[in-house]
Motif scaffolding. Sequence first.
Motif, PDB file in Angstrom:
ATOM      1  N   LEU A  61       0.832  -1.196   0.000  1.00  8.71           N
ATOM      2  CA  LEU A  61       0.000   0.000   0.000  1.00  8.71           C
ATOM      3  C   LEU A  61       0.868   1.249   0.000  1.00  8.71           C
ATOM      4  O   LEU A  61       1.908   1.284   0.673  1.00  8.71           O
ATOM      5  N   PRO A  62       0.472   2.286  -0.738  1.00 12.18           N
ATOM      6  CA  PRO A  62       1.320   3.479  -0.864  1.00 12.18           C
ATOM      7  C   PRO A  62       1.467   4.217   0.462  1.00 12.18           C
ATOM      8  O   PRO A  62       0.517   4.348   1.237  1.00 12.18           O
ATOM      9  N   ALA A  63       2.677   4.713   0.711  1.00 12.64           N
ATOM     10  CA  ALA A  63       2.979   5.478   1.917  1.00 12.64           C
ATOM     11  C   ALA A  63       3.037   6.958   1.577  1.00 12.64           C
ATOM     12  O   ALA A  63       3.494   7.344   0.494  1.00 12.64           O
ATOM     13  N   ALA A  64       2.589   7.795   2.494  1.00  7.16           N
ATOM     14  CA  ALA A  64       2.523   9.227   2.254  1.00  7.16           C
ATOM     15  C   ALA A  64       3.898   9.833   2.012  1.00  7.16           C
ATOM     16  O   ALA A  64       4.023  10.832   1.297  1.00  7.16           O
ATOM     17  N   ARG A  65       4.930   9.256   2.581  1.00  5.70           N
ATOM     18  CA  ARG A  65       6.290   9.781   2.407  1.00  5.70           C
ATOM     19  C   ARG A  65       7.028   9.124   1.245  1.00  5.70           C
ATOM     20  O   ARG A  65       8.233   9.263   1.113  1.00  5.70           O
ATOM     21  N   GLY A  66       6.294   8.422   0.400  1.00  2.59           N
ATOM     22  CA  GLY A  66       6.894   7.765  -0.751  1.00  2.59           C
ATOM     23  C   GLY A  66       7.079   6.289  -0.527  1.00  2.59           C
ATOM     24  O   GLY A  66       7.175   5.812   0.611  1.00  2.59           O
ATOM     25  N   ALA A 109      -8.323   8.315   7.919  1.00  2.43           N
ATOM     26  CA  ALA A 109      -7.350   9.048   8.735  1.00  2.43           C
ATOM     27  C   ALA A 109      -5.910   8.691   8.395  1.00  2.43           C
ATOM     28  O   ALA A 109      -4.984   9.210   9.013  1.00  2.43           O
ATOM     29  N   GLY A 110      -5.688   7.816   7.405  1.00  2.14           N
ATOM     30  CA  GLY A 110      -4.349   7.401   7.035  1.00  2.14           C
ATOM     31  C   GLY A 110      -3.802   6.268   7.885  1.00  2.14           C
ATOM     32  O   GLY A 110      -2.602   5.974   7.839  1.00  2.14           O
ATOM     33  N   ARG A 111      -4.695   5.609   8.642  1.00  3.08           N
ATOM     34  CA  ARG A 111      -4.276   4.496   9.492  1.00  3.08           C
ATOM     35  C   ARG A 111      -4.299   3.192   8.711  1.00  3.08           C
ATOM     36  O   ARG A 111      -5.240   2.927   7.945  1.00  3.08           O
ATOM     37  N   LEU A 131      -2.136  -0.184  12.886  1.00  2.00           N
ATOM     38  CA  LEU A 131      -0.841   0.424  13.176  1.00  2.00           C
ATOM     39  C   LEU A 131      -1.073   1.735  13.903  1.00  2.00           C
ATOM     40  O   LEU A 131      -1.754   2.637  13.398  1.00  2.00           O
ATOM     41  N   GLN A 132      -0.504   1.858  15.099  1.00  2.00           N
ATOM     42  CA  GLN A 132      -0.703   3.048  15.921  1.00  2.00           C
ATOM     43  C   GLN A 132       0.249   4.175  15.513  1.00  2.00           C
ATOM     44  O   GLN A 132       1.210   3.970  14.770  1.00  2.00           O
ATOM     45  N   ALA A 133      -0.007   5.349  16.057  1.00  3.43           N
ATOM     46  CA  ALA A 133       0.811   6.517  15.737  1.00  3.43           C
ATOM     47  C   ALA A 133       2.260   6.343  16.165  1.00  3.43           C
ATOM     48  O   ALA A 133       3.164   6.950  15.579  1.00  3.43           O
ATOM     49  N   ASP A 134       2.496   5.506  17.183  1.00  2.00           N
ATOM     50  CA  ASP A 134       3.874   5.268  17.634  1.00  2.00           C
ATOM     51  C   ASP A 134       4.587   4.195  16.834  1.00  2.00           C
ATOM     52  O   ASP A 134       5.711   3.812  17.154  1.00  2.00           O
ATOM     53  N   GLY A 135       3.939   3.703  15.769  1.00  2.00           N
ATOM     54  CA  GLY A 135       4.556   2.704  14.917  1.00  2.00           C
ATOM     55  C   GLY A 135       4.436   1.284  15.411  1.00  2.00           C
ATOM     56  O   GLY A 135       5.024   0.370  14.827  1.00  2.00           O
ATOM     57  N   VAL A 136       3.661   1.069  16.474  1.00  2.90           N
ATOM     58  CA  VAL A 136       3.483  -0.265  17.049  1.00  2.90           C
ATOM     59  C   VAL A 136       2.136  -0.837  16.597  1.00  2.90           C
ATOM     60  O   VAL A 136       1.103  -0.178  16.755  1.00  2.90           O
ATOM     61  N   PRO A 137       2.117  -2.048  16.038  1.00  9.27           N
ATOM     62  CA  PRO A 137       0.843  -2.657  15.660  1.00  9.27           C
ATOM     63  C   PRO A 137       0.049  -3.050  16.910  1.00  9.27           C
ATOM     64  O   PRO A 137       0.605  -3.609  17.858  1.00  9.27           O
ATOM     65  N   ARG A 138      -1.240  -2.760  16.900  1.00  6.08           N
ATOM     66  CA  ARG A 138      -2.109  -3.077  18.028  1.00  6.08           C
ATOM     67  C   ARG A 138      -3.151  -4.103  17.602  1.00  6.08           C
ATOM     68  O   ARG A 138      -3.875  -3.894  16.622  1.00  6.08           O
ATOM     69  N   GLU A 284     -11.720   6.841  -3.558  1.00  5.51           N
ATOM     70  CA  GLU A 284     -10.358   7.323  -3.762  1.00  5.51           C
ATOM     71  C   GLU A 284      -9.434   6.674  -2.738  1.00  5.51           C
ATOM     72  O   GLU A 284      -9.754   6.619  -1.542  1.00  5.51           O
ATOM     73  N   GLY A 285      -8.299   6.160  -3.181  1.00  4.44           N
ATOM     74  CA  GLY A 285      -7.385   5.474  -2.301  1.00  4.44           C
ATOM     75  C   GLY A 285      -6.685   6.420  -1.330  1.00  4.44           C
ATOM     76  O   GLY A 285      -6.518   7.616  -1.603  1.00  4.44           O
ATOM     77  N   ARG A 286      -6.292   5.896  -0.186  1.00  7.38           N
ATOM     78  CA  ARG A 286      -5.557   6.653   0.834  1.00  7.38           C
ATOM     79  C   ARG A 286      -4.131   6.134   0.933  1.00  7.38           C
ATOM     80  O   ARG A 286      -3.848   4.984   0.609  1.00  7.38           O
ATOM     81  N   GLU A 287      -3.253   6.995   1.414  1.00 10.75           N
ATOM     82  CA  GLU A 287      -1.868   6.607   1.655  1.00 10.75           C
ATOM     83  C   GLU A 287      -1.629   6.424   3.149  1.00 10.75           C
ATOM     84  O   GLU A 287      -2.226   7.136   3.978  1.00 10.75           O
ATOM     85  N   VAL A 288      -0.761   5.502   3.508  1.00  5.73           N
ATOM     86  CA  VAL A 288      -0.439   5.284   4.919  1.00  5.73           C
ATOM     87  C   VAL A 288       0.347   6.490   5.430  1.00  5.73           C
ATOM     88  O   VAL A 288       1.418   6.811   4.918  1.00  5.73           O
ATOM     89  N   SER A 289      -0.206   7.163   6.419  1.00  5.37           N
ATOM     90  CA  SER A 289       0.460   8.352   6.963  1.00  5.37           C
ATOM     91  C   SER A 289       0.638   8.291   8.481  1.00  5.37           C
ATOM     92  O   SER A 289       1.336   9.146   9.046  1.00  5.37           O
ATOM     93  N   VAL A 290       0.044   7.328   9.136  1.00  2.48           N
ATOM     94  CA  VAL A 290       0.102   7.205  10.592  1.00  2.48           C
ATOM     95  C   VAL A 290       1.062   6.086  10.984  1.00  2.48           C
ATOM     96  O   VAL A 290       0.941   4.959  10.485  1.00  2.48           O
ATOM     97  N   GLY A 291       2.020   6.406  11.827  1.00  2.00           N
ATOM     98  CA  GLY A 291       2.877   5.377  12.395  1.00  2.00           C
ATOM     99  C   GLY A 291       4.076   4.985  11.583  1.00  2.00           C
ATOM    100  O   GLY A 291       4.782   4.029  11.926  1.00  2.00           O
ATOM    101  N   ILE A 292       4.356   5.712  10.492  1.00  2.00           N
ATOM    102  CA  ILE A 292       5.531   5.363   9.681  1.00  2.00           C
ATOM    103  C   ILE A 292       6.372   6.616   9.434  1.00  2.00           C
ATOM    104  O   ILE A 292       5.906   7.743   9.604  1.00  2.00           O
TER     105      ILE A 292
END
Length: 292
Positions: A61-66, A109-111, A131-138, A284-292
């Motif tokens: 899945l696409p990431a917001a930072r590339g 929300a990009g989660r 995937l949480q905001a701290d990068g830890v999967p819950r 419309e697709g979303r990019e992963v922006s939370v936790g990475i």
Amino acid sequence: MTTMAEPVWEVGAELGEGPVWVARDRALWFTDIKGRRIHRFDPASGERSGWDAPGMPGFALPAARGGFVVGMADGLHRFDPADGSFGMLAAVEPDLPGNRLNDAVVDRAGRLWFGTMDNGETDASGMLYRLQADGVPRAMGGECVITNGPAVNPDGTILYHVDTLARVIYAFALDADGGLSDRRVFATIDPVDGHPDGVSMDAEGHVWVGLYGGWSARRYAPDGTLVETVRFPVANVTKVAFGGPDLRTAFATTAKQGLSTEALAAQPLAGALFAFPVAVPGLEGREVSVGI
């Protein structure tokens, strides 16, 4: 209403999965889990590309930072198509070496939401994660042998989760903070119709599901009523994604995994990427922006 899907790439995937339209790239990306490949298809030019993965990629899945976030047996990885490199982001279930990551979605929300499963398809060791905001999967529940989906409805209030072997699609209430509650049965699949595999959403909040062993994909209304069936010339339909400039082309991955020599001879297109037109566009697709 019944439609017939047509092949657009006879890629011959062992276990084609995880199709996703990447708007910034104007292309469809998908994986071959058991073939350990990530594929890209540009429908405008017909260009086809592929990369080897160091493990079994359940999704990319696409990431917001590339780049992309890829789920493999040991966890989440960042993938850069420019040089084909992979780097670990987060370990998942290191105490369950027989598990692997399977399917995923990015919410409004990009989660990142994803599921794990027993690679041997026998133990109920699979789980739904966020995937949480701290990068830890819950871990979020949804225990079963094979998790599929998840998918999130247009307004972000319902998350759909599939227990493939039980042949059930569940719906959870999804709150703004990413909490799940009030699980209910959304739809069940009769054994003669195969197993529900990946699910996806369209702009009207209808649920599309690929039927593994069912020769078709189905569209269900928000109340769980079956409203459309798309037939395929192959048995194992895994997941649908919506693409093209207007999101009105549905692409579907398929698999040749588990087919006998006789079945493969009768299904020469098994493992191909298919497409068919839809009246209602996808989301419309979303990019992963939370936790990475």
